[in-house]
Design a protein around this motif. Structure first.
Motif, mmCIF file in Angstrom:
data_model
loop_
_atom_site.group_PDB
_atom_site.id
_atom_site.type_symbol
_atom_site.label_atom_id
_atom_site.label_comp_id
_atom_site.label_asym_id
_atom_site.label_seq_id
_atom_site.Cartn_x
_atom_site.Cartn_y
_atom_site.Cartn_z
ATOM 1 N N GLY A 199 36.464 78.773 55.277
ATOM 2 C CA GLY A 199 37.063 79.641 55.917
ATOM 3 C C GLY A 199 37.253 79.928 57.298
ATOM 4 N N TYR B 232 32.619 82.106 65.393
ATOM 5 C CA TYR B 232 32.739 81.240 63.820
ATOM 6 C C TYR B 232 31.344 81.870 63.252
ATOM 7 C CZ TYR B 232 31.957 78.438 59.553
ATOM 8 O OH TYR B 232 31.711 78.154 58.555
ATOM 9 N N ASN C 45 28.350 83.835 56.697
ATOM 10 C CA ASN C 45 30.048 84.508 55.812
ATOM 11 C C ASN C 45 30.579 83.596 55.824
ATOM 12 O OD1 ASN C 45 28.116 86.944 55.068
ATOM 13 N ND2 ASN C 45 28.227 86.761 57.564
ATOM 14 N N CYS D 173 32.758 82.774 58.782
ATOM 15 C CA CYS D 173 34.593 83.534 58.332
ATOM 16 C C CYS D 173 34.116 83.005 60.055
ATOM 17 C CB CYS D 173 34.236 85.082 58.045
ATOM 18 S SG CYS D 173 33.159 85.888 58.325
ATOM 19 N N TRP D 174 35.686 83.413 60.848
ATOM 20 C CA TRP D 174 35.166 84.009 61.922
ATOM 21 C C TRP D 174 35.747 85.310 62.220
ATOM 22 C CZ3 TRP D 174 35.593 79.455 65.672
ATOM 23 C CH2 TRP D 174 36.314 78.661 64.915
#
Length: 379
Positions: free
Chosen positions: A274, A304, A308, A310-311
């Motif tokens: 991710g 970031y 999780n 993700c961004w």
């Protein structure tokens, strides 16, 4: 600023007698200082000259400023006599956010002579990177390019804003450019890159300099090497985050490889999927506890989320498109845009995030950007 003669010694907690305007009527200066140091710097700057002098004195904790490595804009008019010198040279200046003024920084030492190019006179359309980083409130120049297209630095060059002094770090084992460089917990790392000529050994190498040690113990130590030389193609910022270094080998939205260096384990690992998928522009760390990236196509600034992988978008601005560099600190993310001719400052602590623009000095382009304490005696 005009100076005045002073033949009296100044006690530790007093302002010089020559500057003795009353800080607060009816209170001695040492008590006034205790009261005033809790105020925001912008208020001290605005009220009176006496308060302003206190703000810039050694008695007041230094606020943070922008530091920019600058080169002359290729579009700015110059004479033929000084054109080559202007477009080739690099200088460091500081932007004071309280007075909104750019201030000169003491000149880079001339012994030995240092030649850092941002543009080569024969290749004006291509920018040559000057790689720098911050560590322990110091600015460190790591690599650059000379007129002969070889590494410009045989050892790091360090500037300490609070003392206004330059000094050198330990000699590199292998001077290089187009390398990956970053810092974690007060240690400086240099990986891969190209020396005077390409070497597979240098392109796979990784070295560490412990900046926390006393100067007479400074040296570069070999660390775990990379598996190949894919990170020697262009200058790379290695981002320090939660005790590790994160880096990708290609800028922008192109397919890329991402690596993570574990400082404590001295080993390389693949970057989380991710994180790699959203790393689509320049990135920076804030206090080694958060990573921000700017999508250079959409102008989206994201943070970031490690839990999780993700961004999360913070803000999206047309002003952030074509972002080139990024610096983060003190709740601000500062982004170099518009071919180095604009700095967009985003307050990521505000809800919603707000932004404003800082213009470089007239005729200059930003080649590097950092957030550091203001210079001493800069009033």
């Amino acid at each position: 600023m005009k100076s005045f003669p002073n033949n009296k010694k100044t006690r530790k907690n007093e302002l010089p007698d020559t500057l003795n305007e009353t800080l607060l009527p009816g209170l001695p200066d040492h008590l006034s200082q205790n009261c005033l140091t809790s105020l925001p710097p912008s208020i001290l700057f605005s009220v009176s000259h006496a308060w302003r002098r206190l703000l810039y004195s050694s008695l007041f904790a230094p606020f943070f400023s922008l530091y920019a490595l600058l080169s002359a804009s290729s579009s700015y008019p110059t004479t033929k006599d000084n054109q080559v010198d202007r477009i080739s040279s690099i200088e460091l200046m500081s932007f004071d956010p309280i007075s909104s003024l750019w201030r000169s920084v003491p000149s880079i030492p001339k012994d030995p002579p240092l030649h850092l190019l941002h543009r080569h006179p024969s290749f004006l359309s291509r920018k040559l990177s000057v790689q720098s980083l911050t560590v322990s409130n110091h600015l460190v120049l790591i690599s650059g390019t000379t007129h002969q297209f070889v590494p410009a630095l045989s050892r790091p060059l360090v500037f300490h804003p609070e003392s206004n002094k330059w000094f050198f770090g330990p000699p590199f084992t292998s001077p290089r450019r187009w390398c990956a460089t970053g810092s974690v917990h007060g240690r400086v790392y240099v990986a891969s890159g190209v020396g005077p000529r390409y070497s597979g050994e240098v392109a796979r190498s990784m070295e560490q300099w412990d900046f926390r040690q006393q100067g007479n113990h400074w040296r570069w130590e070999n660390m775990a090497p990379l598996k190949d030389g894919r990170f020697s193609r262009e200058p790379i910022g290695a981002i320090g985050y939660k005790g590790k270094l994160y880096m990708v080998n290609v800028k922008g939205n192109a397919p890329k490889e991402g690596l993570v260096y574990d400082v404590e384990e001295n080993q390389w690992n693949d970057m989380p999927r991710g994180m790699l998928a959203g790393w689509n522009g320049p990135a920076a760390t804030m206090n080694e506890d958060a990573i921000y990236v700017v999508n250079e196509v959409t102008g989206a600034l994201s943070e970031y989320d490690c839990k999780n992988d993700c961004w999360k978008k913070v803000i999206e601005l047309p002003e952030l498109k074509l972002a080139e560099q990024i610096a983060a600190g003190r709740g601000r993310v500062c982004v170099v845009c518009a071919n180095g001719e604009t700095i967009v400052v985003v307050d990521v602590m505000a809800r919603p995030a707000r932004f404003w623009v800082v213009e470089p000095p007239l005729g200059q382009q930003v080649a590097g950007l950092h957030i550091l304490p203001r210079m001493s005696g800069s009033y």
